[in-house]
Design a protein around this motif. Structure first.
Motif, mmCIF file in Angstrom:
data_model
loop_
_atom_site.group_PDB
_atom_site.id
_atom_site.type_symbol
_atom_site.label_atom_id
_atom_site.label_comp_id
_atom_site.label_asym_id
_atom_site.label_seq_id
_atom_site.Cartn_x
_atom_site.Cartn_y
_atom_site.Cartn_z
ATOM 1 N N ILE A 196 34.729 29.855 29.530
ATOM 2 C CA ILE A 196 33.563 30.283 30.289
ATOM 3 C C ILE A 196 33.940 31.221 31.440
ATOM 4 O O ILE A 196 33.104 31.983 31.917
ATOM 5 C CB ILE A 196 32.749 29.090 30.853
ATOM 6 N N ALA A 197 35.193 31.149 31.904
ATOM 7 C CA ALA A 197 35.590 31.917 33.083
ATOM 8 C C ALA A 197 37.084 32.201 33.049
ATOM 9 O O ALA A 197 37.835 31.547 32.325
ATOM 10 C CB ALA A 197 35.246 31.128 34.351
ATOM 11 N N PRO A 198 37.543 33.174 33.843
ATOM 12 C CA PRO A 198 38.986 33.422 33.948
ATOM 13 C C PRO A 198 39.669 32.228 34.603
ATOM 14 O O PRO A 198 39.182 31.683 35.589
ATOM 15 C CB PRO A 198 39.070 34.656 34.851
ATOM 16 N N LEU A 226 38.281 33.873 20.819
ATOM 17 C CA LEU A 226 37.917 33.033 21.951
ATOM 18 C C LEU A 226 36.465 32.599 21.822
ATOM 19 O O LEU A 226 35.541 33.414 21.967
ATOM 20 C CB LEU A 226 38.138 33.802 23.255
ATOM 21 N N ALA A 227 36.274 31.304 21.548
ATOM 22 C CA ALA A 227 34.928 30.756 21.391
ATOM 23 C C ALA A 227 34.364 30.473 22.779
ATOM 24 O O ALA A 227 34.790 29.533 23.457
ATOM 25 C CB ALA A 227 34.964 29.497 20.536
ATOM 26 N N PHE A 230 27.115 29.221 29.965
ATOM 27 C CA PHE A 230 27.910 29.136 31.185
ATOM 28 C C PHE A 230 28.917 30.277 31.335
ATOM 29 O O PHE A 230 29.702 30.282 32.291
ATOM 30 C CB PHE A 230 28.631 27.790 31.242
ATOM 31 N N ALA A 231 28.907 31.220 30.405
ATOM 32 C CA ALA A 231 29.858 32.333 30.482
ATOM 33 C C ALA A 231 29.613 33.156 31.742
ATOM 34 O O ALA A 231 28.484 33.527 32.055
ATOM 35 C CB ALA A 231 29.723 33.213 29.244
ATOM 36 N N LEU A 270 34.433 36.724 33.538
ATOM 37 C CA LEU A 270 35.172 36.652 32.275
ATOM 38 C C LEU A 270 35.018 37.961 31.513
ATOM 39 O O LEU A 270 35.997 38.500 30.977
ATOM 40 C CB LEU A 270 34.677 35.477 31.426
ATOM 41 N N ALA A 271 33.797 38.466 31.466
ATOM 42 C CA ALA A 271 33.561 39.739 30.789
ATOM 43 C C ALA A 271 34.310 40.880 31.467
ATOM 44 O O ALA A 271 34.809 41.797 30.808
ATOM 45 C CB ALA A 271 32.062 40.038 30.760
#
Length: 256
Positions: free
Chosen positions: A36-38, A58-59, A64-65, A69-70
């Motif tokens: 969901i996050a780095p 990466l699923a 909650f993403a 992260l993007a």
């Protein structure tokens, strides 16, 4: 960190030699769930993937993403859709499921559709339209409708029965889960994993399972301890030195 007891790799190496003599190739892929996050664990995963030369599917949990992260996800990762919120809706005492028959079909389809749309908005063209149901469980009614939402593949666990899970929907499963979820959440006993992999390869060679299905390693970076990291690297390294050839999902691999 090396486990206290080094596994015996000899039977697996013998199987590798048979594959070499018969000119067999093992398409090898890697799926890691629950991002969901780095995190520092995700960075470790990226470095290991780059070192091995094997990309990680990466699923990502769409609800909650995080934008961060993007913004930071590098090319070692292939984003795919991990359900919607990774929330269990099964009654107490039943196996956990987010996309089971415990909710209305319309609600389930809306969640699957929203999950894909949200990751596409975050990650753009990097996202591959593969649906990974949490806990690797899904109602057949949902599976039958995934292609209509824009999905090209579904991924669960254990060898697939058919190359297509539904019309226009490929099935590409994972096969070796490295984590002992019921026994402390550390590494499964290494010898058990090596023996399972050996049997899996023999089953393919003898025609008991689909030899054309990419063989999937399943990890969960957020709960890895040093022994899991060690075995992941050791296993992938041995596979790629043997019959394993890196495989990754793209639209080109999708069902017609």
């Amino acid at each position: 960190m090396t486990p206290q007891i080094e596994p015996d790799w000899s039977r697996l190496e013998e199987e590798f030699e048979v594959w070499k003599q018969e000119g067999r190739v093992l398409p090898l892929w890697w799926r890691d769930d629950d991002a969901i996050a780095p995190t520092t664990e995700l960075e470790t995963l990226s470095l290991l993937s780059e070192k091995m030369g094997l990309p990680v599917h990466l699923a990502i949990i769409p609800k909650f993403a995080q934008q961060t992260l993007a913004d930071t996800l590098d090319d070692t990762f292939i984003p795919v859709v991990h359900g919607w919120s990774h929330e269990n809706h099964a009654p107490s005492g039943e196996k956990k499921m987010e996309f089971g028959e415990h909710r209305a079909l319309e609600t389930l389809l809306n969640d699957a559709n929203t999950g894909l749309e949200r990751l596409q908005n975050l990650f753009g063209g990097k996202v591959q339209p593969m649906f990974v149901p949490p806990w690797n469980r899904i109602s057949p009614a949902i599976t039958q409708n995934l292609a209509s939402l824009g999905y090209h593949a579904i991924s669960t666990f254990t060898p697939r029965k058919h190359a297509l899970a539904a019309r226009n929907l490929s099935q590409v499963n994972t096969h070796l889960d490295l984590i002992d979820w019921r026994g402390g959440r550390s590494l499964v006993a290494p010898q058990i994993l090596v023996d399972q992999l050996t049997c899996d390869l023999q089953d393919r060679r003898f025609g008991k399972t689909d030899a054309t299905e990419p063989y999937g390693i399943l990890t969960h970076h957020l709960v890895h301890d040093p022994s899991i990291w060690w075995f992941t690297e050791t296993l992938v390294e041995r596979l790629l030195a043997g019959p394993g050839h890196p495989w990754h999902f793209t639209h080109a691999h999708a069902a017609p």
